[in-house]
Write a protein that holds these residues in place. Structure first.
Motif, short mmCIF file in Angstrom:
data_model
loop_
_atom_site.label_atom_id
_atom_site.label_comp_id
_atom_site.label_asym_id
_atom_site.label_seq_id
_atom_site.Cartn_x
_atom_site.Cartn_y
_atom_site.Cartn_z
N GLY A 31 59.51 104.05 40.33
CA GLY A 31 61.12 104.31 40.44
C GLY A 31 62.03 102.94 40.15
O GLY A 31 62.96 102.79 39.46
N VAL A 32 61.13 101.84 40.48
CA VAL A 32 61.71 100.44 40.26
C VAL A 32 61.74 100.24 38.68
O VAL A 32 62.71 99.74 38.13
CB VAL A 32 61.12 99.32 41.15
N THR A 33 60.69 100.79 38.29
CA THR A 33 60.53 100.26 36.73
C THR A 33 61.59 101.13 35.84
O THR A 33 62.09 100.68 34.99
CB THR A 33 59.14 100.81 36.30
N GLU A 34 61.89 102.44 36.28
CA GLU A 34 62.70 103.30 35.69
C GLU A 34 64.18 102.66 35.83
O GLU A 34 64.76 102.61 34.87
CB GLU A 34 62.63 104.87 36.27
N VAL A 35 64.50 102.29 37.17
CA VAL A 35 65.70 101.81 37.08
C VAL A 35 66.06 100.62 36.45
O VAL A 35 66.94 100.32 35.76
CB VAL A 35 66.03 101.71 38.86
N LEU A 36 65.12 99.58 36.35
CA LEU A 36 65.12 98.36 35.47
C LEU A 36 65.00 98.85 34.09
O LEU A 36 66.08 98.08 33.27
CB LEU A 36 64.15 97.54 36.07
N ALA A 37 64.56 99.76 33.70
CA ALA A 37 64.47 99.98 32.09
C ALA A 37 65.81 100.53 31.73
O ALA A 37 66.25 100.39 30.75
CB ALA A 37 63.64 101.01 32.15
N GLU A 38 66.55 101.17 32.67
CA GLU A 38 67.97 101.67 32.35
C GLU A 38 68.94 100.50 32.43
O GLU A 38 70.09 100.75 32.27
CB GLU A 38 68.29 102.85 33.66
N GLY A 39 68.47 99.34 32.73
CA GLY A 39 69.34 98.06 32.90
C GLY A 39 70.00 97.73 34.19
O GLY A 39 70.90 97.13 34.07
N ASN A 40 69.69 98.58 35.35
CA ASN A 40 70.27 98.51 36.27
C ASN A 40 69.34 97.37 37.70
O ASN A 40 68.18 97.44 37.13
CB ASN A 40 70.52 99.79 37.24
N ASP A 41 70.04 97.09 38.68
CA ASP A 41 69.25 96.28 39.56
C ASP A 41 68.82 97.04 40.67
O ASP A 41 69.16 98.37 41.30
CB ASP A 41 70.21 95.19 40.30
N VAL A 42 67.82 96.81 41.33
CA VAL A 42 67.53 97.30 42.45
C VAL A 42 67.45 96.39 43.59
O VAL A 42 66.98 95.47 43.68
CB VAL A 42 66.03 97.85 42.41
N ARG A 43 68.11 96.69 44.84
CA ARG A 43 68.62 95.70 45.76
C ARG A 43 68.02 96.37 47.15
O ARG A 43 68.42 97.34 47.47
CB ARG A 43 70.01 95.58 45.98
N PHE A 44 67.22 95.54 48.03
CA PHE A 44 67.15 95.74 49.16
C PHE A 44 67.48 94.83 50.15
O PHE A 44 67.05 93.49 50.12
CB PHE A 44 65.48 95.94 49.17
N VAL A 45 68.62 95.14 50.72
CA VAL A 45 69.41 93.96 51.61
C VAL A 45 68.33 93.58 52.73
O VAL A 45 67.51 94.04 53.50
CB VAL A 45 70.54 94.69 52.39
N GLY A 46 68.28 92.07 52.46
CA GLY A 46 67.25 91.31 53.32
C GLY A 46 65.90 91.08 52.86
O GLY A 46 65.48 89.89 53.07
N PHE A 47 65.54 92.08 51.90
CA PHE A 47 64.22 91.67 51.30
C PHE A 47 64.53 91.10 49.91
O PHE A 47 63.45 90.00 49.71
CB PHE A 47 63.51 93.21 51.17
N GLY A 48 65.19 91.44 49.09
CA GLY A 48 65.51 90.87 47.64
C GLY A 48 65.83 91.84 46.84
O GLY A 48 66.31 93.01 46.89
N THR A 49 66.00 91.20 45.53
CA THR A 49 66.63 92.09 44.21
C THR A 49 65.67 91.98 43.17
O THR A 49 65.43 90.98 42.66
CB THR A 49 67.95 91.36 44.04
N PHE A 50 65.36 93.33 42.60
CA PHE A 50 64.77 93.39 41.36
C PHE A 50 65.99 93.42 40.33
O PHE A 50 66.83 94.33 40.50
CB PHE A 50 63.88 94.34 41.27
N ALA A 51 65.83 92.45 39.24
CA ALA A 51 66.73 92.63 38.25
C ALA A 51 66.33 92.32 36.66
O ALA A 51 65.13 91.88 36.79
CB ALA A 51 67.96 91.63 38.60
N ILE A 52 67.12 92.51 35.75
CA ILE A 52 66.49 92.19 34.34
C ILE A 52 67.31 90.96 34.04
O ILE A 52 68.79 90.58 34.18
CB ILE A 52 66.80 93.32 33.52
N SER A 53 66.80 89.84 33.38
CA SER A 53 67.32 88.90 32.57
C SER A 53 67.06 89.02 31.29
O SER A 53 65.99 89.19 30.70
CB SER A 53 66.55 87.64 33.33
N GLU A 54 68.15 88.59 30.45
CA GLU A 54 67.93 88.70 29.02
C GLU A 54 67.64 87.27 28.34
O GLU A 54 68.39 86.32 28.64
CB GLU A 54 69.26 89.04 28.40
N ARG A 55 66.48 87.34 27.56
CA ARG A 55 66.22 86.21 27.06
C ARG A 55 66.77 86.18 25.59
O ARG A 55 66.70 87.08 24.82
CB ARG A 55 64.63 85.98 26.93
#
Length: 91
Positions: A31-55
């Protein structure tokens, strides 16, 4: 800790079988992989955020020959820890 150890921990904490815990961990990762592949962030309040950074694309050097090479632009997954996670780790 490797994935199997983590699955065992999840099974113990959630009172699931290891098979069900493995399915849950795999579903979470997919699920996290799919959401990131779509260009979106995954946020878990208090735990952290998975995001995409463009190089940006850049020119590098081959360390063996010194020859310039072109390094293409890419997207990199990043994780930023939330306050609760940082506090728990720094007790």
């Amino acid at each position: 800790m490797n994935k199997n150890d983590f699955i065992s921990l999840v099974a113990e904490k959630s009172e699931l079988t290891k098979t069900d815990a493995g399915k849950a961990v795999d579903a979470f990762l997919e699920g996290v992989t799919e959401v990131l592949a779509e260009g979106n962030d995954v946020r878990f309040v208090g735990f952290g955020t998975f995001a995409i950074s463009e190089r940006q694309a850049k020119t590098g050097r081959n360390p063996r020959t010194g020859e310039p090479i072109q390094i293409p632009a890419s997207n990199q997954p990043k994780f930023k820890a939330g306050k609760a996670l940082k506090d728990a780790v720094n007790k």
